[in-house]
Design an enzyme around this catalytic site. Structure first.
Site, PDB file in Angstrom:
ATOM      1  N   PHE A   1     -17.049   7.761  17.851  1.00 49.25           N
ATOM      2  CA  PHE A   1     -17.820   8.098  19.045  1.00 49.25           C
ATOM      3  C   PHE A   1     -18.476   9.479  18.988  1.00 49.25           C
ATOM      4  CE2 PHE A   1     -14.863  11.002  21.052  1.00 49.25           C
ATOM      5  CZ  PHE A   1     -15.597  11.611  22.057  1.00 49.25           C
ATOM      6  N   LYS A   2     -17.987  10.376  18.111  1.00 50.85           N
ATOM      7  CA  LYS A   2     -18.574  11.716  18.032  1.00 50.85           C
ATOM      8  C   LYS A   2     -20.065  11.650  17.666  1.00 50.85           C
ATOM      9  CE  LYS A   2     -14.417  13.955  18.291  1.00 50.85           C
ATOM     10  NZ  LYS A   2     -13.494  12.803  18.369  1.00 50.85           N
ATOM     11  N   ASP A   3     -20.460  10.565  16.982  1.00 48.09           N
ATOM     12  CA  ASP A   3     -21.878  10.407  16.636  1.00 48.09           C
ATOM     13  C   ASP A   3     -22.769  10.359  17.871  1.00 48.09           C
ATOM     14  OD1 ASP A   3     -21.489  10.205  13.842  1.00 48.09           O
ATOM     15  OD2 ASP A   3     -21.072   8.062  13.989  1.00 48.09           O
TER      16      ASP A   3
ATOM     17  N   LEU B   1     -23.162  14.073  18.420  1.00 49.05           N
ATOM     18  CA  LEU B   1     -23.504  14.914  17.261  1.00 49.05           C
ATOM     19  C   LEU B   1     -24.776  14.476  16.561  1.00 49.05           C
ATOM     20  CD1 LEU B   1     -19.953  15.774  16.026  1.00 49.05           C
ATOM     21  CD2 LEU B   1     -21.738  17.398  16.685  1.00 49.05           C
TER      22      LEU B   1
ATOM     23  N   THR C   1     -14.869  14.602  14.253  1.00 50.70           N
ATOM     24  CA  THR C   1     -15.921  15.573  14.570  1.00 50.70           C
ATOM     25  C   THR C   1     -16.523  16.115  13.297  1.00 50.70           C
ATOM     26  OG1 THR C   1     -14.627  16.321  16.429  1.00 50.70           O
ATOM     27  CG2 THR C   1     -16.457  17.704  15.804  1.00 50.70           C
TER      28      THR C   1
END
Ligand SMILES: *Cc1c(COP(=O)(O)O)cnc(C)c1O
Length: 494
Positions: free
Chosen positions: A111-113, A116, A146
């Site tokens: 989900f960090k995409d 980011l 991350t």
């Protein structure tokens, strides 16, 4: 005038969104928070008709109000493109009496995409707007996801460099390989002998180190953060909560205005805080259910009103949630204290010095939309197995923590429509996922397990996994948790 930002720890001056993105952390060590919350700019009926990019624009323009329409649309278009393997960007999958919001269709399958992939564009735009000529060095501590998502986002982005620290013995084999094979002449990856909290503390110390900042400036560098404390991470995360609500209305699963619960597998409290901000904007949210693994410091906090990090740090099968200091909770503390920076500062100092703090009864009352829960390692594995056997749907360990917490929560009788944030592809944690389904899947080779997972889930192997099968290791630096600053100085030749 649009929304301005201020620190959670002082009455200090307000800054614009682009300044807050550039700085990451405020000078006093506090986190930037919006001084007020904008309302949703369209009705919930209208949300139903919007694409992901359109939703991103209407939400982000409210928070990033010093970005022009052209600047912001360019950032959004550069981020949410075919780096994602589905046009929907964040699709919903119905299973086990809930809707799994799949936030793992980006470049690094976690989900960090979601944030980011846009942060580098927000950051370089913010630098231009503020006449910054220094090269921006992104300094990041990661519990696994991350790091890779930030590396992928910043690799070869002009005017930036990125240094990532990760706990050498605290991430999965796939997570480590994803990072140490990262290409890009401006990328540096360092394993530390220590845990995630050590890495995060080391990074925070460098951000607060005036002497280091002066040395950097002399050489034409300045730090910025890609960690979830940056509002350039937080704001893009509000988007998918609003988007998922629009999808549910559009698909006829709910009526416009009906409250929806969100269950969020939580570590640093960034993802769930974004859901709280969505509610503050007027999105019809019922409960925000905060799901922890065995590092259940947040569960205890929601139950007792006391945050106590003095406990054993447990390595679990959901490593991105193995966290004892949830940085973004500071923002929630500030808001539930009635935007009281002095109170927030006092509590954060107690956390730093004594390792714990307790909130007041008034603050506790503000927490009634939150519900805390946790899943043990056995429960997590059992949930993966159960949902696979029942629906043929394979979820990762982090998502399974949330699914288990929801399963227990709904026995209390709340029948509201519920969205579970699905934060990683099962392919990212294949070993844990496969042994949860059946203990006999125990090949020592992760890639063999990956092929097996493909066979049983009938979901094709993501590009991100194919990419690392044969990739060359490009980073092999390791340092002690006490040597992080020296390592950075060595990398930057200062
Ligand atoms: C980072 C991460 C989390 C935790 O999100 P926070 O914003 O830190 O609470 C959960 N699951 C996965 C897969 C993650 O990468």
């Amino acid at each position: 005038m649009g929304i301005m930002y201020k620190s959670t720890r002082s009455s200090g001056t307000e800054v614009t969104a682009s300044q807050a993105i550039l700085k990451g952390l405020a000078d006093d060590g506090g986190l930037y928070v919006p001084v007020s919350f904008p309302n949703l700019p369209v009705s919930v009926d209208e949300l139903a008709g919007l694409s992901y990019r359109e939703t991103a624009y209407i939400i982000m323009k409210e928070f990033l109000s010093d970005f022009t329409e052209e600047e912001l649309k360019k950032c959004i278009d550069s981020a949410y493109d075919d780096k994602f393997d589905t046009k929907e960007i964040a699709p919903l999958h119905k299973a086990d009496g809930a809707y799994f919001l799949e936030l793992f269709h980006g470049a690094t399958i976690a989900f960090k995409d979601m944030a980011l992939s846009i942060l580098p564009h927000l950051l370089t735009t913010a630098a231009k707007k503020n006449n910054v000529n220094n090269k921006i060095i992104i300094l990041t501590a990661t519990s696994g996801d991350t790091g890779k998502a930030a590396l992928a986002g910043f690799a070869d982005v002009e005017g930036t460099g990125i240094i990532v620290f990760y706990p050498k013995h605290g991430v999965s084999q796939v997570q480590e390989r994803q990072m140490i094979t990262q290409k890009g002449s401006n990328t540096y990856v360092v394993g530390i002998e220590g845990n995630f909290d050590d890495a995060q503390t080391g990074v925070k110390d460098m951000f607060n180190d005036r002497e280091l900042a002066a040395l950097m400036d002399e050489k034409g560098y300045q730090f910025s953060s890609a960690n979830s404390i940056n509002i350039g991470r937080l704001v893009p995360q509000i988007v998918y909560y609003v988007y998922s609500y629009g999808r549910l209305v559009n698909d006829g699963e709910i009526k416009a205005g009906e409250p929806v619960n969100f269950v969020v597998p939580t570590g640093n409290f960034g993802n769930i805080l974004a859901a709280y901000y969505a509610k503050k904007m007027g999105l019809p949210v019922g409960k925000l259910i905060c799901a922890s693994n065995e590092n259940k410091v947040l569960f205890d906090f929601f139950k007792s009103g006391t945050y106590d990090r003095k406990r054993e740090f447990i390595l679990t099968s959901s490593p991105s949630m193995d966290i004892l200091i949830s940085s973004n909770l500071e923002r929630l503390i500030y808001h539930i204290a009635g935007n009281d920076w002095a109170k927030t500062k006092e509590l954060m100092e107690m956390l730093a010095v004594e390792g714990s703090y307790s909130i007041t009864d008034d603050m506790k009352r503000e927490l009634d939309i939150f519900e805390g829960g946790y899943a043990t390692e056995n429960e997590t594995a059992e949930t993966i197995r159960r949902i696979y056997k029942q629906d043929g749907y394979v979820i990762d360990t982090h998502t399974a923590v949330a699914a288990d917490v929801y399963d227990k929560y709904k026995k209390g009788g709340d029948t509201a429509t519920t969205v579970i944030a699905s934060t990683a592809s099962p392919y990212k944690f294949t070993r844990s996922v496969m042994t949860a389904i059946d203990k006999s899947y125990d090949s020592p080779d992760d890639f063999e397990l990956i092929d097996k997972l493909c066979e049983i889930s009938k979901v094709s192997i993501p590009q991100a996994i194919e990419d690392i099968r044969s990739a060359e290791v490009l980073h092999d630096r390791v340092c002690d948790k006490t040597e992080m600053k020296e390592t950075v100085m060595d990398i930057l030749c200062i």
